[in-house]
Write a protein that holds these residues in place. Sequence first.
Motif, PDB file in Angstrom:
ATOM      1  N   SER A 440       0.812  -1.209   0.000  1.00 46.09           N
ATOM      2  CA  SER A 440       0.000   0.000   0.000  1.00 46.09           C
ATOM      3  C   SER A 440       0.849   1.264   0.000  1.00 46.09           C
ATOM      4  CB  SER A 440      -0.916   0.021   1.230  1.00 46.09           C
ATOM      5  OG  SER A 440      -0.152   0.126   2.419  1.00 46.09           O
ATOM      6  N   ALA A 441       2.173   1.101   0.149  1.00 48.06           N
ATOM      7  CA  ALA A 441       3.072   2.261   0.174  1.00 48.06           C
ATOM      8  C   ALA A 441       4.424   1.856  -0.403  1.00 48.06           C
ATOM      9  CB  ALA A 441       3.227   2.785   1.598  1.00 48.06           C
ATOM     10  N   GLU A 508      -2.977   1.947  -4.436  1.00 45.90           N
ATOM     11  CA  GLU A 508      -1.562   2.121  -4.766  1.00 45.90           C
ATOM     12  C   GLU A 508      -1.236   1.485  -6.110  1.00 45.90           C
ATOM     13  OE1 GLU A 508       2.403   3.414  -3.190  1.00 45.90           O
ATOM     14  OE2 GLU A 508       0.339   4.092  -3.439  1.00 45.90           O
ATOM     15  N   ARG A 511      -2.322   3.817  -8.750  1.00 42.14           N
ATOM     16  CA  ARG A 511      -1.426   4.979  -8.858  1.00 42.14           C
ATOM     17  C   ARG A 511      -0.182   4.689  -9.691  1.00 42.14           C
ATOM     18  NH1 ARG A 511       3.197   6.761  -6.698  1.00 42.14           N
ATOM     19  NH2 ARG A 511       3.426   4.987  -5.281  1.00 42.14           N
TER      20      ARG A 511
END
Length: 652
Positions: A440-441, A508, A511
């Motif tokens: 997620s990051a 994510e 993105r």
Amino acid sequence: MIKPIKKIEKQLANKLQDSEFKKIPGFPNASDEEILALSNPPYYTACPNPWLSDFIEQNSVTDTNYQREAFAMDVSEGKNDPIYNVHSYHTKLPHKAIMRYILHYTEPGDVVFDGFCGTGMTGIAAQLCGDKQVVKTLDNCNNVKVGVRRAILVDLSPAATFIAYNYNTPINILTFDKQVKAILEKIKTEYAWMYKTRHSDILGDINSVVWSDVFICSNCSNEIVFWNVALDKDKLKTQFPCPHCDAELIKRHLDRALITRFDAAIGKTIKQAKQIPVLINYSVTNKRYQKIPDQYDLELLEKIENMEIPYWFPITELPDGYNTNQAKTSHGFSHIHHFYTKRNLHNLAYFNAILDARIKFILTGILNRSSKMNRIHLKNFFFGGGGWNAGHLKGTLYIPSLSIETSVIQQIETRLKSIKTAFQSLNNLSNSIISTGCSSAVAIKNESIDYIFLDPPCGSNIMYSELNLLWEAWLKVFTNNKTEAIINNKQNKDLEDYSRLMQKCFNEAFRILKPGRWMTVVFSNTQNLKTNIEQAGFIIANIATLNKYFIISAYKPNEQSSQQLELIISDEASAIKQEKRHEKQLLREFRQYKQQKRLKKITIEALRAGFKLAWKQQDYQTIITIAEKIPNILLYEDEQVLQFYELAKVKF
């Protein structure tokens, strides 16, 4: 230009001093020293990898004319492959299955992202897309471009990324073979005597030892050795007479005999289930024999038990959890070292003390099979046709009532052979970069990934952080499970939490993916994932199957693709209806099994669907009854079916 390794290691060490860096979601639980020791920057870091964007820039390929339709075909791929079998994991897709999607959706040189990489099969698949001979073996891959793709592999688990790194990093086979054999000689010199047994006037080499639980008769209070009363041809009896008083006993109603001992490793007195050796399988000049343990064997075990282990081994305490409580409740195993016999623990500790970082791949490869979780394959034991060491019950930390202690020395030898066979088919180029952390990051720029392949956790099916504890305790770097996307009441995570965590991961993914490009998601009857995918902005174009799983094909829309949206939504609704009809058909077939005395035609898919529903309804009797109608060769062939059966026997 790749910077000198020592300089990059220093950069990672400096990065680890940054308190903000350690706030990245999924940053593992470990000291800086242990993270550095496990890492090989820039290709692999046992923490979030700061060099992901650099990797993309070095390998970026621009294609303004990219167009693809959804990969709509069902895929079936077996697991009997040397590469696949080098190292076990709780869930793992065959790399040849993943190759089909990568070949369809990408061009040579494209960058593929896998945010739940597990053992790194996506990286292997990306590499083998450049092998013409392997590509030729794949069906429905005639009009594809052969060429290596690059892979970014991310996983929350340090154990997973360590395995993925070793799978995806080239080794010199000759050097590796020489190093491992030198270590084996050291182990044999020091501790081969621990795996010896008497054979007439000479000593034989122990291959394995069967250990049995001991129960207490609820009628006369005498001890009952489970091995002596429960064997019935190729099955274990759950009901049997007491050999002392003839009372009819049911296993699940019996208490285990306990032993109390002082555990010097943790400085505490502990109570654990009593287990005794009942059968030894050994070899003399390449011929195998079996024997009941004699005085020599019992004295040898006592000598080993009284020895101090002079090498480090993990004494990590088991946290409260769904899987960790299995071993605690049944056998009183409260710490990692309790999963091993003293003999195997001693040899594993010595092996760990004298190996280098790459050979640790063999250590993690044998840890589960060296433990007391190893089960006996009764059909093969009685009738032959294969090895009777069935391994551990995947997806659990279940300790069987009959476990097999397998020689660590023999396991190292076997694992070395399998690695040599598998890695001969891989090239010597590093085409992957690996990061430990939450998907997620990720430190990746917007719209820079060419294709995404995800096999995310499916709700409450597998508790990865608990199951990986055995590996991670030896690696000294642990999963930070705060962002682990599972349903687990011990972690206070329900379906809503799971959905929320998965939503962040799909956001994510949206993105970092280039517009007009595709994402493939593997799932198992999890409606929420479809909602998460759509809420992230993806358009679902197709739902198909890959072996026992469903496959979602979705893409990130651009200006050209928006015109097709209406048609695709219609296709998705049709696919969902098809999925539901398929499940109903399987359950209808399963209900027929319940009515048949003898099963002539069996579908594994129907067994999985039926057992899953019966488990949900706590109908353990149905699972046991139908499982006992199935030929053992079929029962032991499918991990999911076998797991339902083994756990149902415990519950019933």
